[in-house]
Design an enzyme around this catalytic site. Structure first.
Site, mmCIF file in Angstrom:
data_model
loop_
_atom_site.group_PDB
_atom_site.id
_atom_site.type_symbol
_atom_site.label_atom_id
_atom_site.label_comp_id
_atom_site.label_asym_id
_atom_site.label_seq_id
_atom_site.Cartn_x
_atom_site.Cartn_y
_atom_site.Cartn_z
ATOM 1 C CG HIS A 51 32.199 -6.291 7.796
ATOM 2 N ND1 HIS A 51 31.733 -5.009 7.600
ATOM 3 C CD2 HIS A 51 31.232 -6.931 8.500
ATOM 4 C CE1 HIS A 51 30.541 -4.879 8.151
ATOM 5 N NE2 HIS A 51 30.228 -6.035 8.700
ATOM 6 C CG HIS A 85 31.377 -3.231 12.571
ATOM 7 N ND1 HIS A 85 31.330 -4.612 12.627
ATOM 8 C CD2 HIS A 85 32.193 -2.932 11.527
ATOM 9 C CE1 HIS A 85 32.063 -5.122 11.649
ATOM 10 N NE2 HIS A 85 32.591 -4.132 10.972
ATOM 11 C CB CYS A 107 36.965 0.371 16.740
ATOM 12 S SG CYS A 107 38.367 1.455 16.374
ATOM 13 C CG HIS A 135 28.470 0.086 7.864
ATOM 14 N ND1 HIS A 135 29.101 0.164 9.088
ATOM 15 C CD2 HIS A 135 29.346 -0.542 7.033
ATOM 16 C CE1 HIS A 135 30.302 -0.382 8.997
ATOM 17 N NE2 HIS A 135 30.473 -0.820 7.760
ATOM 18 C CD GLU A 137 31.751 3.400 12.115
ATOM 19 O OE1 GLU A 137 31.992 4.612 12.261
ATOM 20 O OE2 GLU A 137 32.480 2.632 11.462
ATOM 21 C CB SER A 234 35.037 -4.711 4.173
ATOM 22 O OG SER A 234 35.969 -3.737 4.598
ATOM 23 C CG ASN A 236 38.064 -0.652 5.626
ATOM 24 O OD1 ASN A 236 39.140 -0.950 5.138
ATOM 25 N ND2 ASN A 236 37.415 -1.471 6.440
ATOM 26 C CB SER A 280 38.353 -6.177 8.509
ATOM 27 O OG SER A 280 37.702 -5.911 7.287
#
Length: 336
Positions: A51, A85, A107, A135, A137, A234, A236, A280
């Site tokens: 992202h 993701h 990841c 999301h 993920e 994003s 995070n 990212s």
């Protein structure tokens, strides 16, 4: 006659360390660059590889073609890369049916969460996934499991409303990029309501998320403005803004580059600015913001370091022997 240049106002910049690219992001970007070197353009990428607009635009300039779904990809024999993701099981299955060459850049820490969730199911537990609806993920993790075997919990209020068929047979996992504090509150509420709930074998929130949040906490108190370099989508990065404000920053702000710095908020005498970058966000954007601040202020730079990172996730064997130029490596590592 001599003229003295006007004195710049003083500004202290607290720069967090660690910040920016994590090992999973670095690996994902490297996979796309290596694939372009080995197979030539185009290399298709399902969804944004990570992202960040700067990264995505840079890879597009190299020949990557970003698509939402596999049905947008022609049968031309070129590879497709799955984003960092993670993806539902149905995606590689569909690629295999079409005999597509696919490279999975998920990841390894997200893959670990997939395995933890599947282990819960194997042992007869209903999976409670703590995360944000929609999301990528979360979509990927839910997509590892059969329908009806997992429930998504986003808030403490969701815990109160959650009534599973068997309260004694639950196991939880979390999205890797969540706020540590928010997740702790949700887990505490789950354990209070379902004391027999089983935790994952190891922490789901990744080391990079933890490290970046801890560095922000250590530098936020007393800052007039806290800049988080990252993209609006994003997770995070958005969590870092929240962490900064909770930890004592007067204002937290997500920015994608120097053009978004609110200089009008820095008119007090000797302002203090904190800065970090999501996992990212490339370092070149951090450098550009420092340069923009230095143009306007007599800048005093303070490094706030709370951890050292030396993790490295190797790419798949098929790409390990592909050489990269120094310019390629600079881009992979977050440089210009």
């Amino acid at each position: 006659m001599s003229f003295n240049a006007p004195t710049k106002p003083k500004l202290t910049l607290r720069l967090c360390e660690p910040r920016g690219f994590c090992a999973g992001v670095d690996r994902a970007i490297q996979i796309v660059v290596l694939a372009l070197k080995k197979y030539g353009a185009p290399v298709y990428v399902r969804h944004e590889i990570v992202h960040n607009r700067y990264v995505v635009d840079g890879l597009r300039d190299m020949g990557a073609v970003f698509v939402k779904e596999l049905d947008e990809i022609p049968d031309d024999g070129q590879p497709v890369v799955f984003s960092a993701h993670g993806v539902p099981k149905s995606v590689p299955a569909a690629a295999a049916t079409r005999e597509m060459l696919y490279l999975d850049a998920t990841c390894p820490l997200v893959s670990k969460v997939h395995k933890q969730a599947m282990l819960h199911v194997k042992r007869g537990r209903h999976v409670v996934l703590i995360g944000h609806k929609g999301h990528p993920e979360v979509v990927g993790t839910m997509g590892q499991l059969a329908p009806g075997t997992a429930s998504l919990i986003e808030t403490v209020a969701d815990v109160a409303a959650f009534e599973p068929a068997d309260p004694a047979a639950l196991g939880f996992v979390t999205q890797t990029t969540l706020s540590l504090d928010d997740t702790a509150d949700i887990v505490a509420a789950l354990k209070a309501k379902f004391p027999q709930m089983t935790a994952p074998s190891s922490e789901s929130i990744c080391y990079a998320t933890t490290n970046r949040q801890e560095a922000v906490k250590a530098s936020a108190e007393g800052s007039d403005l806290f800049l988080i370099v990252g993209a609006p989508n994003s997770s995070n990065s958005r969590r870092l803004v929240e962490v900064a404000e909770r930890a004592g920053a007067a204002h937290g702000l997500l920015v994608e580059g120097p053009d978004e710095i609110p200089f009008e908020m820095l008119t007090q005498e000797h302002p203090v600015v904190g800065m970090s970058a999501g996992a990212s966000a490339p370092e070149v954007l951090v450098d550009a913001i420092i340069a923009a601040l230095r143009e306007r202020f007599d800048l005093r730079l303070e490094l706030v370091q709370t951890a050292e990172e030396n993790e490295n996730f190797p790419v798949m064997r098929a790409l390990r022997d592909v050489p990269l130029t120094s310019a390629d490596m600079a881009f992979v590592n977050g440089g210009a």
